[in-house]
Scaffold this active site. Structure first.
Site, PDB file in Angstrom:
ATOM      1  N   VAL A   1       9.386  74.855  99.159  1.00  0.00           N
ATOM      2  CA  VAL A   1       9.058  75.702 100.311  1.00  0.00           C
ATOM      3  C   VAL A   1       9.472  75.035 101.621  1.00  0.00           C
ATOM      4  CG1 VAL A   1       7.198  76.800 101.596  1.00  0.00           C
ATOM      5  CG2 VAL A   1       7.183  76.874  99.108  1.00  0.00           C
ATOM      6  N   CYS A   2       9.188  73.755 101.746  1.00  0.00           N
ATOM      7  CA  CYS A   2       9.540  73.021 102.963  1.00  0.00           C
ATOM      8  C   CYS A   2      11.050  73.015 103.189  1.00  0.00           C
ATOM      9  CB  CYS A   2       9.041  71.582 102.885  1.00  0.00           C
ATOM     10  SG  CYS A   2       7.270  71.401 102.622  1.00  0.00           S
ATOM     11  N   THR A   3      11.795  72.772 102.129  1.00  0.00           N
ATOM     12  CA  THR A   3      13.239  72.602 102.219  1.00  0.00           C
ATOM     13  C   THR A   3      13.982  73.923 102.352  1.00  0.00           C
ATOM     14  OG1 THR A   3      13.072  70.592 100.872  1.00  0.00           O
ATOM     15  CG2 THR A   3      15.252  71.589 101.074  1.00  0.00           C
TER      16      THR A   3
ATOM     17  N   ILE B   1      11.152  74.496 107.147  1.00  0.00           N
ATOM     18  CA  ILE B   1      11.900  73.617 108.042  1.00  0.00           C
ATOM     19  C   ILE B   1      13.210  74.272 108.527  1.00  0.00           C
ATOM     20  CG2 ILE B   1      13.235  71.468 108.126  1.00  0.00           C
ATOM     21  CD1 ILE B   1      10.258  71.148 108.737  1.00  0.00           C
TER      22      ILE B   1
END
Length: 202
Positions: free
Chosen positions: A54-56, A60
Protein backbone atom coordinates in the site's frame (compact mmCIF):
# COMPACT_ATOMS: atom_id res chain seq x y z
CA UNK A 1 -6.24 6.28 19.98
CA UNK A 2 -5.04 9.80 19.21
CA UNK A 3 -1.85 11.79 18.79
CA UNK A 4 -0.32 14.24 21.30
CA UNK A 5 -0.95 17.94 20.75
CA UNK A 6 2.61 18.53 19.54
CA UNK A 7 5.16 16.51 17.61
CA UNK A 8 7.33 14.82 20.29
CA UNK A 9 10.80 16.16 20.95
CA UNK A 10 13.09 13.71 19.21
CA UNK A 11 16.35 13.63 17.26
CA UNK A 12 16.31 11.82 13.92
CA UNK A 13 19.68 10.74 12.55
CA UNK A 14 20.85 11.49 9.01
CA UNK A 15 23.88 9.84 7.45
CA UNK A 16 26.61 12.20 6.23
CA UNK A 17 28.35 10.39 3.34
CA UNK A 18 31.20 12.91 3.24
CA UNK A 19 32.38 12.29 6.81
CA UNK A 20 30.82 8.85 7.21
CA UNK A 21 28.95 9.76 10.37
CA UNK A 22 25.38 10.29 11.54
CA UNK A 23 24.12 13.82 12.19
CA UNK A 24 21.16 14.43 14.53
CA UNK A 25 18.34 16.74 13.52
CA UNK A 26 15.64 17.62 16.03
CA UNK A 27 11.92 17.67 15.38
CA UNK A 28 12.01 21.41 16.15
CA UNK A 29 14.44 21.86 13.24
CA UNK A 30 12.35 19.68 10.94
CA UNK A 31 8.83 20.82 11.82
CA UNK A 32 9.49 24.29 13.25
CA UNK A 33 9.80 25.64 16.77
CA UNK A 34 6.44 25.88 18.51
CA UNK A 35 7.49 29.30 19.93
CA UNK A 36 8.48 30.77 16.58
CA UNK A 37 6.28 33.46 15.00
CA UNK A 38 7.06 31.98 11.58
CA UNK A 39 4.58 29.33 10.54
CA UNK A 40 6.08 26.18 9.05
CA UNK A 41 3.36 23.87 7.76
CA UNK A 42 4.15 20.23 7.10
CA UNK A 43 2.45 16.96 6.33
CA UNK A 44 3.71 14.09 8.49
CA UNK A 45 2.91 10.56 7.35
CA UNK A 46 3.33 7.47 9.51
CA UNK A 47 3.74 4.24 7.55
CA UNK A 48 3.94 0.52 8.43
CA UNK A 49 7.04 -0.12 6.34
CA UNK A 50 9.17 0.59 3.30
CA UNK A 51 8.54 -1.58 0.23
CA UNK A 52 5.15 -2.65 1.59
CA UNK A 53 2.37 -2.82 -1.05
CA UNK A 54 0.00 0.00 0.00
CA UNK A 55 2.79 2.43 0.90
CA UNK A 56 4.73 1.76 -2.29
CA UNK A 57 1.89 1.50 -4.78
CA UNK A 58 -0.62 4.07 -3.55
CA UNK A 59 0.04 6.39 -0.64
CA UNK A 60 3.61 7.60 -1.16
CA UNK A 61 3.28 8.00 -4.98
CA UNK A 62 0.09 10.07 -4.51
CA UNK A 63 1.71 12.48 -2.06
CA UNK A 64 4.93 12.63 -4.10
CA UNK A 65 3.28 13.35 -7.44
CA UNK A 66 0.70 15.82 -6.14
CA UNK A 67 2.83 17.83 -3.74
CA UNK A 68 2.27 21.03 -5.75
CA UNK A 69 -1.42 20.88 -4.88
CA UNK A 70 -0.52 21.00 -1.19
CA UNK A 71 1.89 23.88 -1.69
CA UNK A 72 -1.04 26.03 -2.81
CA UNK A 73 -2.28 25.85 0.78
CA UNK A 74 1.04 26.72 2.40
CA UNK A 75 2.41 23.21 2.93
CA UNK A 76 6.20 23.46 2.77
CA UNK A 77 7.21 19.83 3.13
CA UNK A 78 6.10 16.24 3.42
CA UNK A 79 7.86 13.92 5.85
CA UNK A 80 7.24 10.21 6.25
CA UNK A 81 8.40 8.32 9.34
CA UNK A 82 8.86 4.56 9.37
CA UNK A 83 10.19 2.01 11.85
CA UNK A 84 12.93 0.99 9.40
CA UNK A 85 16.65 1.67 9.38
CA UNK A 86 18.10 4.45 7.24
CA UNK A 87 19.68 2.10 4.70
CA UNK A 88 16.33 0.53 3.91
CA UNK A 89 14.74 3.96 3.56
CA UNK A 90 17.57 5.10 1.31
CA UNK A 91 17.00 2.17 -1.03
CA UNK A 92 13.24 2.74 -1.01
CA UNK A 93 13.72 6.45 -1.75
CA UNK A 94 15.88 5.59 -4.76
CA UNK A 95 13.43 2.91 -5.91
CA UNK A 96 10.56 5.43 -5.92
CA UNK A 97 12.74 8.34 -7.09
CA UNK A 98 11.36 10.55 -4.32
CA UNK A 99 12.03 14.26 -4.64
CA UNK A 100 9.27 15.79 -2.53
CA UNK A 101 9.14 13.52 0.52
CA UNK A 102 11.72 13.36 3.31
CA UNK A 103 11.95 9.87 4.83
CA UNK A 104 12.65 9.75 8.57
CA UNK A 105 14.11 6.62 10.13
CA UNK A 106 12.65 5.65 13.51
CA UNK A 107 14.47 2.34 13.74
CA UNK A 108 13.76 1.74 17.41
CA UNK A 109 10.16 2.92 17.20
CA UNK A 110 10.73 5.52 19.93
CA UNK A 111 9.22 8.46 18.04
CA UNK A 112 6.30 6.33 16.86
CA UNK A 113 5.66 5.19 20.42
CA UNK A 114 5.52 8.82 21.59
CA UNK A 115 3.02 9.48 18.81
CA UNK A 116 0.88 6.66 20.31
CA UNK A 117 1.07 4.79 17.01
CA UNK A 118 3.41 1.87 17.75
CA UNK A 119 1.83 -1.54 17.11
CA UNK A 120 3.07 -5.11 17.04
CA UNK A 121 3.47 -6.88 13.70
CA UNK A 122 5.20 -9.83 15.36
CA UNK A 123 2.63 -12.26 13.99
CA UNK A 124 4.11 -11.48 10.56
CA UNK A 125 7.69 -11.47 11.90
CA UNK A 126 7.92 -7.70 11.27
CA UNK A 127 8.54 -6.73 14.89
CA UNK A 128 7.12 -3.34 15.90
CA UNK A 129 5.77 -0.96 13.28
CA UNK A 130 3.75 2.22 12.92
CA UNK A 131 0.02 2.31 12.45
CA UNK A 132 -0.87 4.29 9.31
CA UNK A 133 -1.63 7.97 9.94
CA UNK A 134 -1.25 11.47 8.52
CA UNK A 135 -0.89 14.73 10.45
CA UNK A 136 -1.11 18.38 9.49
CA UNK A 137 1.67 20.03 11.50
CA UNK A 138 2.17 23.76 12.04
CA UNK A 139 5.31 24.73 13.99
CA UNK A 140 5.33 21.28 15.59
CA UNK A 141 1.67 21.63 16.64
CA UNK A 142 -0.52 18.83 15.33
CA UNK A 143 -3.54 20.69 13.98
CA UNK A 144 -5.30 17.77 12.34
CA UNK A 145 -4.90 13.98 12.30
CA UNK A 146 -6.11 11.22 10.05
CA UNK A 147 -5.73 7.76 11.60
CA UNK A 148 -6.79 4.54 9.93
CA UNK A 149 -9.59 2.72 11.73
CA UNK A 150 -9.12 -0.57 13.56
CA UNK A 151 -5.99 0.39 15.54
CA UNK A 152 -4.71 -2.88 17.01
CA UNK A 153 -1.69 -5.04 17.59
CA UNK A 154 -1.03 -7.88 15.16
CA UNK A 155 -3.40 -6.67 12.42
CA UNK A 156 -4.18 -8.84 9.42
CA UNK A 157 -5.49 -5.95 7.33
CA UNK A 158 -3.70 -2.81 6.16
CA UNK A 159 -6.53 -0.25 5.86
CA UNK A 160 -6.08 2.75 3.61
CA UNK A 161 -9.19 4.93 3.63
CA UNK A 162 -8.72 7.78 6.09
CA UNK A 163 -5.16 8.79 5.20
CA UNK A 164 -5.49 9.33 1.44
CA UNK A 165 -4.13 12.38 -0.32
CA UNK A 166 -7.64 13.36 -1.40
CA UNK A 167 -8.87 13.48 2.20
CA UNK A 168 -6.01 15.75 3.21
CA UNK A 169 -6.51 18.01 0.21
CA UNK A 170 -10.25 18.29 0.79
CA UNK A 171 -9.65 19.34 4.40
CA UNK A 172 -7.16 22.03 3.32
CA UNK A 173 -9.61 23.36 0.74
CA UNK A 174 -12.43 23.54 3.28
CA UNK A 175 -10.20 25.26 5.82
CA UNK A 176 -9.08 27.76 3.19
CA UNK A 177 -12.69 28.52 2.21
CA UNK A 178 -13.61 29.00 5.88
CA UNK A 179 -10.80 31.51 6.38
CA UNK A 180 -11.81 33.33 3.18
CA UNK A 181 -15.37 33.69 4.46
CA UNK A 182 -14.17 34.89 7.87
CA UNK A 183 -11.87 37.41 6.20
CA UNK A 184 -14.73 38.67 4.02
CA UNK A 185 -16.89 39.13 7.12
CA UNK A 186 -14.11 41.10 8.81
CA UNK A 187 -13.70 43.39 5.81
CA UNK A 188 -17.47 43.88 5.57
CA UNK A 189 -17.78 44.97 9.19
CA UNK A 190 -14.80 47.29 8.82
CA UNK A 191 -16.51 48.97 5.86
CA UNK A 192 -19.76 49.24 7.78
CA UNK A 193 -17.95 50.84 10.73
CA UNK A 194 -16.37 53.39 8.39
CA UNK A 195 -19.73 54.21 6.79
CA UNK A 196 -21.41 54.64 10.16
CA UNK A 197 -18.55 56.85 11.39
CA UNK A 198 -18.77 58.99 8.25
CA UNK A 199 -22.54 59.27 8.62
CA UNK A 200 -22.26 60.34 12.27
CA UNK A 201 -19.56 62.87 11.44
CA UNK A 202 -21.74 64.47 8.77
Amino acid sequence: MKHPNYVPKFDFLFFNPIHGNFVPKSTAEIFGDRNSPYQKKSILIGLPGAFTPVCTTYQIPDFEERFDELKEFGIEQICAVLVNDGWVLGSWKNELNLKNIELLSDGNGEFTEQMNMLVSYRHLHFGWRSWRYVCLVNNSKIEKSWIEKGFTNNPWDDPYEETTFDNVLEYLKNENNFHDVEKSKEIFFQIMDCLLYTSDAA
